[in-house]
Motif scaffolding. Structure first.
Motif, PDB file in Angstrom:
ATOM      1  N   PHE A 131      63.076 -14.394  75.960  1.00 23.81           N
ATOM      2  CA  PHE A 131      62.445 -14.143  77.282  1.00 23.81           C
ATOM      3  C   PHE A 131      63.211 -15.306  78.528  1.00 23.81           C
ATOM      4  CE2 PHE A 131      60.062 -12.493  73.965  1.00 23.81           C
ATOM      5  CZ  PHE A 131      60.198 -11.245  73.891  1.00 23.81           C
ATOM      6  N   GLY A 132      63.241 -16.182  78.194  1.00 26.88           N
ATOM      7  CA  GLY A 132      63.337 -16.924  79.183  1.00 26.88           C
ATOM      8  C   GLY A 132      65.048 -16.440  80.200  1.00 26.88           C
ATOM      9  N   VAL A 133      65.523 -16.248  79.509  1.00 28.25           N
ATOM     10  CA  VAL A 133      67.222 -15.913  79.256  1.00 28.25           C
ATOM     11  C   VAL A 133      66.805 -14.689  79.842  1.00 28.25           C
ATOM     12  CG1 VAL A 133      69.753 -15.352  78.710  1.00 28.25           C
ATOM     13  CG2 VAL A 133      68.408 -16.969  77.265  1.00 28.25           C
ATOM     14  N   VAL A 134      66.476 -13.450  78.600  1.00 32.55           N
ATOM     15  CA  VAL A 134      66.605 -12.264  80.320  1.00 32.55           C
ATOM     16  C   VAL A 134      65.740 -12.635  82.027  1.00 32.55           C
ATOM     17  CG1 VAL A 134      65.390 -10.182  80.209  1.00 32.55           C
ATOM     18  CG2 VAL A 134      66.050 -11.072  77.885  1.00 32.55           C
ATOM     19  N   VAL A 141      50.455 -17.215  92.908  1.00 31.30           N
ATOM     20  CA  VAL A 141      51.263 -18.388  93.415  1.00 31.30           C
ATOM     21  C   VAL A 141      52.684 -18.085  93.330  1.00 31.30           C
ATOM     22  CG1 VAL A 141      51.262 -20.131  91.835  1.00 31.30           C
ATOM     23  CG2 VAL A 141      49.168 -19.395  93.098  1.00 31.30           C
ATOM     24  N   ALA A 142      53.771 -18.678  93.526  1.00 32.02           N
ATOM     25  CA  ALA A 142      54.492 -19.104  93.506  1.00 32.02           C
ATOM     26  C   ALA A 142      54.714 -19.810  92.661  1.00 32.02           C
ATOM     27  CB  ALA A 142      55.737 -19.186  94.835  1.00 32.02           C
ATOM     28  N   VAL A 143      56.239 -19.851  91.727  1.00 34.66           N
ATOM     29  CA  VAL A 143      56.447 -21.154  91.135  1.00 34.66           C
ATOM     30  C   VAL A 143      58.335 -21.038  90.606  1.00 34.66           C
ATOM     31  CG1 VAL A 143      56.750 -21.468  88.587  1.00 34.66           C
ATOM     32  CG2 VAL A 143      54.210 -20.271  89.575  1.00 34.66           C
ATOM     33  N   VAL A 144      58.619 -22.056  91.573  1.00 37.88           N
ATOM     34  CA  VAL A 144      59.648 -22.598  91.002  1.00 37.88           C
ATOM     35  C   VAL A 144      60.484 -23.365  90.258  1.00 37.88           C
ATOM     36  CG1 VAL A 144      61.490 -23.837  92.839  1.00 37.88           C
ATOM     37  CG2 VAL A 144      59.450 -22.774  94.409  1.00 37.88           C
ATOM     38  N   VAL A 145      62.224 -23.201  90.364  1.00 35.09           N
ATOM     39  CA  VAL A 145      62.292 -23.422  88.272  1.00 35.09           C
ATOM     40  C   VAL A 145      63.989 -23.852  89.523  1.00 35.09           C
ATOM     41  CG1 VAL A 145      60.603 -22.617  86.539  1.00 35.09           C
ATOM     42  CG2 VAL A 145      62.565 -21.498  87.553  1.00 35.09           C
ATOM     43  N   PRO A 146      64.288 -24.680  89.211  1.00 33.29           N
ATOM     44  CA  PRO A 146      65.857 -25.044  89.024  1.00 33.29           C
ATOM     45  C   PRO A 146      66.737 -23.843  87.870  1.00 33.29           C
ATOM     46  CG  PRO A 146      64.817 -26.406  87.127  1.00 33.29           C
ATOM     47  CD  PRO A 146      63.665 -25.853  87.891  1.00 33.29           C
ATOM     48  N   PHE A 147      66.073 -23.573  86.919  1.00 33.02           N
ATOM     49  CA  PHE A 147      66.774 -23.131  85.580  1.00 33.02           C
ATOM     50  C   PHE A 147      65.542 -21.878  85.074  1.00 33.02           C
ATOM     51  CE2 PHE A 147      70.207 -26.053  86.542  1.00 33.02           C
ATOM     52  CZ  PHE A 147      70.696 -25.150  86.960  1.00 33.02           C
ATOM     53  N   LEU A 148      65.954 -20.595  84.072  1.00 33.56           N
ATOM     54  CA  LEU A 148      64.847 -19.963  83.207  1.00 33.56           C
ATOM     55  C   LEU A 148      65.805 -19.820  81.963  1.00 33.56           C
ATOM     56  CD1 LEU A 148      63.677 -17.073  85.716  1.00 33.56           C
ATOM     57  CD2 LEU A 148      62.461 -18.346  84.598  1.00 33.56           C
ATOM     58  N   GLN A 149      66.951 -20.346  81.726  1.00 33.43           N
ATOM     59  CA  GLN A 149      67.327 -20.299  80.617  1.00 33.43           C
ATOM     60  C   GLN A 149      66.529 -21.519  79.422  1.00 33.43           C
ATOM     61  OE1 GLN A 149      70.784 -19.192  79.810  1.00 33.43           O
ATOM     62  NE2 GLN A 149      71.334 -17.728  81.835  1.00 33.43           N
ATOM     63  N   PRO A 150      66.671 -22.839  79.982  1.00 35.17           N
ATOM     64  CA  PRO A 150      66.667 -23.753  78.934  1.00 35.17           C
ATOM     65  C   PRO A 150      64.777 -23.292  78.411  1.00 35.17           C
ATOM     66  CG  PRO A 150      67.327 -25.032  80.848  1.00 35.17           C
ATOM     67  CD  PRO A 150      67.403 -23.410  81.391  1.00 35.17           C
ATOM     68  N   PHE A 182      62.424 -25.088  78.151  1.00 36.40           N
ATOM     69  CA  PHE A 182      61.462 -26.192  78.362  1.00 36.40           C
ATOM     70  C   PHE A 182      60.419 -25.339  79.632  1.00 36.40           C
ATOM     71  CE2 PHE A 182      59.742 -28.814  82.236  1.00 36.40           C
ATOM     72  CZ  PHE A 182      59.448 -30.045  80.966  1.00 36.40           C
ATOM     73  N   PHE A 183      61.470 -24.562  80.382  1.00 36.44           N
ATOM     74  CA  PHE A 183      60.827 -23.747  81.478  1.00 36.44           C
ATOM     75  C   PHE A 183      59.611 -22.240  81.535  1.00 36.44           C
ATOM     76  CE2 PHE A 183      64.391 -26.395  83.119  1.00 36.44           C
ATOM     77  CZ  PHE A 183      64.263 -26.733  84.175  1.00 36.44           C
ATOM     78  N   GLY A 184      59.961 -21.748  79.698  1.00 38.16           N
ATOM     79  CA  GLY A 184      59.425 -20.263  80.185  1.00 38.16           C
ATOM     80  C   GLY A 184      58.361 -21.830  79.085  1.00 38.16           C
ATOM     81  N   VAL A 185      58.550 -22.357  78.154  1.00 35.33           N
ATOM     82  CA  VAL A 185      57.376 -22.723  78.116  1.00 35.33           C
ATOM     83  C   VAL A 185      55.878 -23.147  78.715  1.00 35.33           C
ATOM     84  CG1 VAL A 185      55.842 -24.488  76.199  1.00 35.33           C
ATOM     85  CG2 VAL A 185      58.459 -23.263  75.793  1.00 35.33           C
ATOM     86  N   VAL A 186      56.601 -23.855  80.017  1.00 36.62           N
ATOM     87  CA  VAL A 186      55.368 -24.006  80.933  1.00 36.62           C
ATOM     88  C   VAL A 186      55.393 -22.955  82.061  1.00 36.62           C
ATOM     89  CG1 VAL A 186      56.343 -25.470  83.685  1.00 36.62           C
ATOM     90  CG2 VAL A 186      56.818 -26.505  80.908  1.00 36.62           C
TER      91      VAL A 186
END
Lengths: 340, 340
Positions: free
Chosen positions: A78-81, B66-75, B77-81
């Motif tokens: 889902f993160g990748v999509v 609320v805006a959430v700013v991430v460097p990347f969505l693919q790894p 880690f970010f999906g879980v956070v």
């Protein structure tokens, strides 16, 4: 910290242009000279000016946002999509709202529980496997809906051909000379997934074409399911020489059991997954790549196209899959397939 | 498909209550009898009525987002956070906008390129490792900012103690009897990460306490970096008996090289990661768990607390780490540590 945010009027004043020119530039409308555009953008930058979506929405009737609905955010896929969708929406200066439906998915009326109406210009669902009734519920929101990972006639859909992907994977194992090819699928309690059904069908069809009976084991999804299923297969009177898993996650659980049991991969058993998960390369797992980033990008662009009136709301985009050969599949011992 | 969306007036009419009662119920305000509340909710459900954030925002001054700013969505880690943040925001009936900064991170002024102003009530940054200047830029947006994965004095921060985590991991290897313990870190060109620095420091401190000199190798991040670094270590005059990697991703690349080279883990070399990545369990990798879902949940709840005036904007939340022992670490041959 500026206490009073800059207004569009401040930007116009600083750039020395009219209010409507600022508006044109910030909306990305054509017909503004490059140097004027640059001047306006610089002035907006210097004043930390950003268009207020609420205020502009009252004029255009648009919110400037697209809602993306996912069942879960934790799985890698889902993160990748989302990454692809996000890039496509950024290109069009649209914001991305993300709704994780999670456990509420099983509940009646979850589509109404989401504050989608008048909060977004379009809805993208990812691997939600919506029923006809749920699709109608989303229609009630009154904005275009784009389905990802699901192909529904008459509705904007971006998907892969799961049947063809699984059939190709099965043929790879058949061509290596395997005949005892088992399939590990995910068995779900809550709702049955079309993608799951199609992958199993693709496997079954390829086996039938080769004159072989299907041999499928259904367990819970994820690593745990793969471990249980592999345990069952290794306890068979005559274990398989090759195993195809519905997801890489399942294949990874199966891989762990094989490693712990001292069964060599691919020496004794060939193992193949489906997804090309991030970690599949680490395990040297042969798999079927379904390019989730490209799928997200395509879905985002289709959404933008529909909003701009340039794409039809019944557009179907079929994304290609490809088999990624790594070191977890090989000919069985004494095979008479391609590799002898 | 209803062409005309239901209004609050329609809901009031259907439920047989006043407009202000509907408003109170839908805002979740107290002082409405349970049966009335139920009647209003049912009427809203039946009419597929959802509060328009734009319209309500004009009254309350809040956007409900609320805006959430991430460097990347693919790894992973970010999906879980994000999953944790999303659950916390849902509890408070807030929507989540997600901005993937990606390559623009390196560009001057990326904070201004995001349409944050007046589009969100708060900003959550995840592993952005913001400079003081970037923090000030975000202050210009005029809403509270919560930093995840970064601890800045005077600013709302949710983070782990990277130094302590890496020191604990190093002590685990020391206690097993290892003395030749190498560290593989990520070397970045664009900007240096505080977390990277702290993990390396934690490793160095634990080594120093044991009277040992640090031995660190820096390569690109991810699998590829782990492969290169492991190749370098295996080519040393006297290779290490244990390796600690800054991320599980790096450890996975190292693991692949060890597997391909026929070096037994942990028989010949113990390998340890940091993160407890989704796939670490598959590789039986000993690692340091940093509970990204809990971190996201804590950050989301802190954001809600700040918006409700119940938490201070300089709150620091330190999340615990814990060492997850799996089968990739063991005593070196002929060790005199704990395990003899």
């Amino acid at each position: 910290m500026s206490s009073q945010p800059a207004s569009m009027r401040d930007v116009a004043h600083r750039a020395g242009v009219s209010l409507s020119t600022v508006s044109r530039v910030l909306r990305g409308a054509p017909g503004v000279a490059p140097d004027v555009r640059l001047r306006v953008q610089r002035a907006a930058d210097e004043l930390s000016y950003v268009v207020s979506r609420n205020a502009s929405g009252l004029v255009t009737g648009r919110t400037g946002r697209v809602a993306v609905v996912v069942p879960f955010l934790q799985p890698w896929f889902f993160g990748v999509v989302l990454s692809g969708v996000s890039d496509a929406l950024r290109e069009a200066d649209l914001d991305m709202l993300v709704y994780q439906v999670g456990e509420t998915r099983a509940r009646e009326g979850w589509t109404r529980a989401l504050p989608l109406r008048r909060n977004s210009d379009a809805v993208v669902t990812v691997s939600m496997d919506l029923s006809e009734d749920e699709c109608h519920r989303l229609d009630d929101v009154g904005v275009p809906v784009v389905l990802v990972g699901q192909c529904v006639p008459g509705r904007a859909s971006v998907y892969i051909d799961d049947r063809a992907g699984a059939a190709g994977a099965t043929r790879h194992l058949l061509n290596l000379g395997h005949t005892r090819i088992a399939y590990i699928g995910a068995r779900r309690e809550e709702w049955s997934s079309t993608s799951s059904r199609h992958r199993l069908e693709g496997y079954g069809a390829a086996m039938a074409t080769a004159g072989l009976a299907p041999w499928s084991v259904g367990k819970a999804t994820g690593h745990a399911g793969g471990e249980l299923a592999m345990g069952e297969l290794l306890s068979d009177q005559d274990p398989p020489t090759a195993v195809l898993a519905e997801f890489d996650d399942i294949a990874m659980g199966a891989h762990r059991i094989l490693r712990r049991s001292g069964v060599r991969v691919p020496g004794s058993i060939s193992l193949m997954g489906f997804d090309n998960h991030d970690a599949a390369a680490v395990l040297d797992l042969t798999t079927v790549d379904q390019a989730p980033y490209d799928t997200g990008l395509a879905a985002g662009r289709l959404t933008v196209g529909i909003l701009d009136g340039k794409a039809r709301t019944d557009t179907h985009v079929e994304m290609p899959t490809q088999i990624i050969l790594r070191q977890s599949t090989a000919a069985p011992r004494g095979a008479r397939g391609l590799s002898t």
